[in-house]
Design a protein around this motif. Sequence first.
Motif, PDB file in Angstrom:
ATOM      1  N   VAL A 142      17.825  48.423  -6.099  1.00  0.00           N
ATOM      2  CA  VAL A 142      17.081  48.523  -4.842  1.00  0.00           C
ATOM      3  C   VAL A 142      17.198  47.190  -4.120  1.00  0.00           C
ATOM      4  N   SER A 143      17.579  47.222  -2.861  1.00  0.00           N
ATOM      5  CA  SER A 143      17.646  46.028  -2.031  1.00  0.00           C
ATOM      6  C   SER A 143      16.708  46.227  -0.851  1.00  0.00           C
ATOM      7  N   THR A 144      15.500  45.658  -0.952  1.00  0.00           N
ATOM      8  CA  THR A 144      14.516  45.845   0.111  1.00  0.00           C
ATOM      9  C   THR A 144      14.933  45.133   1.397  1.00  0.00           C
ATOM     10  N   GLU A 145      15.591  43.975   1.286  1.00  0.00           N
ATOM     11  CA  GLU A 145      15.985  43.270   2.504  1.00  0.00           C
ATOM     12  C   GLU A 145      17.093  43.997   3.265  1.00  0.00           C
ATOM     13  N   HIS A 146      17.954  44.740   2.549  1.00  0.00           N
ATOM     14  CA  HIS A 146      19.010  45.512   3.204  1.00  0.00           C
ATOM     15  C   HIS A 146      18.596  46.960   3.448  1.00  0.00           C
ATOM     16  N   GLY A 147      17.488  47.369   2.866  1.00  0.00           N
ATOM     17  CA  GLY A 147      17.014  48.737   3.043  1.00  0.00           C
ATOM     18  C   GLY A 147      17.887  49.760   2.340  1.00  0.00           C
ATOM     19  N   GLU A 148      18.388  49.410   1.161  1.00  0.00           N
ATOM     20  CA  GLU A 148      19.262  50.320   0.420  1.00  0.00           C
ATOM     21  C   GLU A 148      18.751  50.541  -1.000  1.00  0.00           C
ATOM     22  N   ILE A 149      18.990  51.735  -1.463  1.00  0.00           N
ATOM     23  CA  ILE A 149      18.692  52.079  -2.845  1.00  0.00           C
ATOM     24  C   ILE A 149      19.882  52.877  -3.370  1.00  0.00           C
ATOM     25  N   SER A 150      20.330  52.525  -4.559  1.00  0.00           N
ATOM     26  CA  SER A 150      21.412  53.287  -5.181  1.00  0.00           C
ATOM     27  C   SER A 150      20.884  53.895  -6.470  1.00  0.00           C
ATOM     28  N   PHE A 151      21.240  55.144  -6.681  1.00  0.00           N
ATOM     29  CA  PHE A 151      20.812  55.851  -7.879  1.00  0.00           C
ATOM     30  C   PHE A 151      21.856  56.899  -8.221  1.00  0.00           C
ATOM     31  N   HIS A 152      21.733  57.474  -9.392  1.00  0.00           N
ATOM     32  CA  HIS A 152      22.687  58.488  -9.796  1.00  0.00           C
ATOM     33  C   HIS A 152      21.964  59.656 -10.448  1.00  0.00           C
ATOM     34  N   ILE A 153      22.665  60.780 -10.471  1.00  0.00           N
ATOM     35  CA  ILE A 153      22.138  61.971 -11.121  1.00  0.00           C
ATOM     36  C   ILE A 153      22.526  61.872 -12.588  1.00  0.00           C
TER      37      ILE A 153
ATOM     38  N   LYS B 260      25.058  69.638  -0.938  1.00  0.00           N
ATOM     39  CA  LYS B 260      23.840  70.288  -1.419  1.00  0.00           C
ATOM     40  C   LYS B 260      22.822  69.255  -1.903  1.00  0.00           C
ATOM     41  N   VAL B 261      23.296  68.189  -2.548  1.00  0.00           N
ATOM     42  CA  VAL B 261      22.408  67.130  -3.026  1.00  0.00           C
ATOM     43  C   VAL B 261      21.699  66.463  -1.844  1.00  0.00           C
ATOM     44  N   ILE B 262      22.449  66.171  -0.777  1.00  0.00           N
ATOM     45  CA  ILE B 262      21.855  65.544   0.416  1.00  0.00           C
ATOM     46  C   ILE B 262      20.803  66.455   1.027  1.00  0.00           C
ATOM     47  N   LYS B 263      21.102  67.731   1.140  1.00  0.00           N
ATOM     48  CA  LYS B 263      20.148  68.675   1.733  1.00  0.00           C
ATOM     49  C   LYS B 263      18.861  68.745   0.911  1.00  0.00           C
ATOM     50  N   GLN B 264      18.985  68.718  -0.420  1.00  0.00           N
ATOM     51  CA  GLN B 264      17.796  68.747  -1.281  1.00  0.00           C
ATOM     52  C   GLN B 264      16.982  67.468  -1.140  1.00  0.00           C
ATOM     53  N   LEU B 265      17.664  66.323  -1.034  1.00  0.00           N
ATOM     54  CA  LEU B 265      16.952  65.055  -0.858  1.00  0.00           C
ATOM     55  C   LEU B 265      16.184  65.052   0.460  1.00  0.00           C
ATOM     56  N   TYR B 266      16.815  65.524   1.534  1.00  0.00           N
ATOM     57  CA  TYR B 266      16.129  65.598   2.821  1.00  0.00           C
ATOM     58  C   TYR B 266      14.942  66.564   2.772  1.00  0.00           C
ATOM     59  N   GLU B 267      15.091  67.694   2.110  1.00  0.00           N
ATOM     60  CA  GLU B 267      13.980  68.644   1.990  1.00  0.00           C
ATOM     61  C   GLU B 267      12.782  67.987   1.313  1.00  0.00           C
ATOM     62  N   ASN B 268      13.044  67.241   0.242  1.00  0.00           N
ATOM     63  CA  ASN B 268      11.958  66.568  -0.479  1.00  0.00           C
ATOM     64  C   ASN B 268      11.345  65.442   0.346  1.00  0.00           C
ATOM     65  N   LEU B 269      12.182  64.695   1.073  1.00  0.00           N
ATOM     66  CA  LEU B 269      11.663  63.617   1.921  1.00  0.00           C
ATOM     67  C   LEU B 269      10.825  64.164   3.069  1.00  0.00           C
ATOM     68  N   ASN B 270      11.214  65.324   3.613  1.00  0.00           N
ATOM     69  CA  ASN B 270      10.463  65.931   4.715  1.00  0.00           C
ATOM     70  C   ASN B 270       9.044  66.291   4.295  1.00  0.00           C
TER      71      ASN B 270
END
Length: 128
Positions: A57-68, A109-119
Amino acid sequence: MSFGKKLSRFFYNRAETSDKHWDKELQTHYYKTTKDKGLAALQDLVKRSNKFEINSVSTEHGEISFHIAKGKKAFIIATVIMVRPYQTAIDFTVSTESALPFDFGYSSKVIKQLYENLNKELPLIDKN
């Protein structure tokens, strides 16, 4: 959206969001929040799921990387950018780890699921 574009989504092992993406579901989502709160909500979403594991997680750059970690493997980078006060854009890039050079639309499909959960977590302003 043409038939060729719909078909082409299945023959890549990578998907990403953008402001003017041809697939409306993969357009950048804007939320009524700050960068820090958006990043925190995304981080909580990832931590709550037993499907994901955070890499960095990089709070100053506003990025988070993760994996399934469970099921079909994929690497995800989420970028959180504050466009205006209380208007924050969240974009995703997903790369599927596979022996084949395509993933049959899994990364989209992964992106769509992430957006659904964030919404459900953040107030959505616009998809642009």
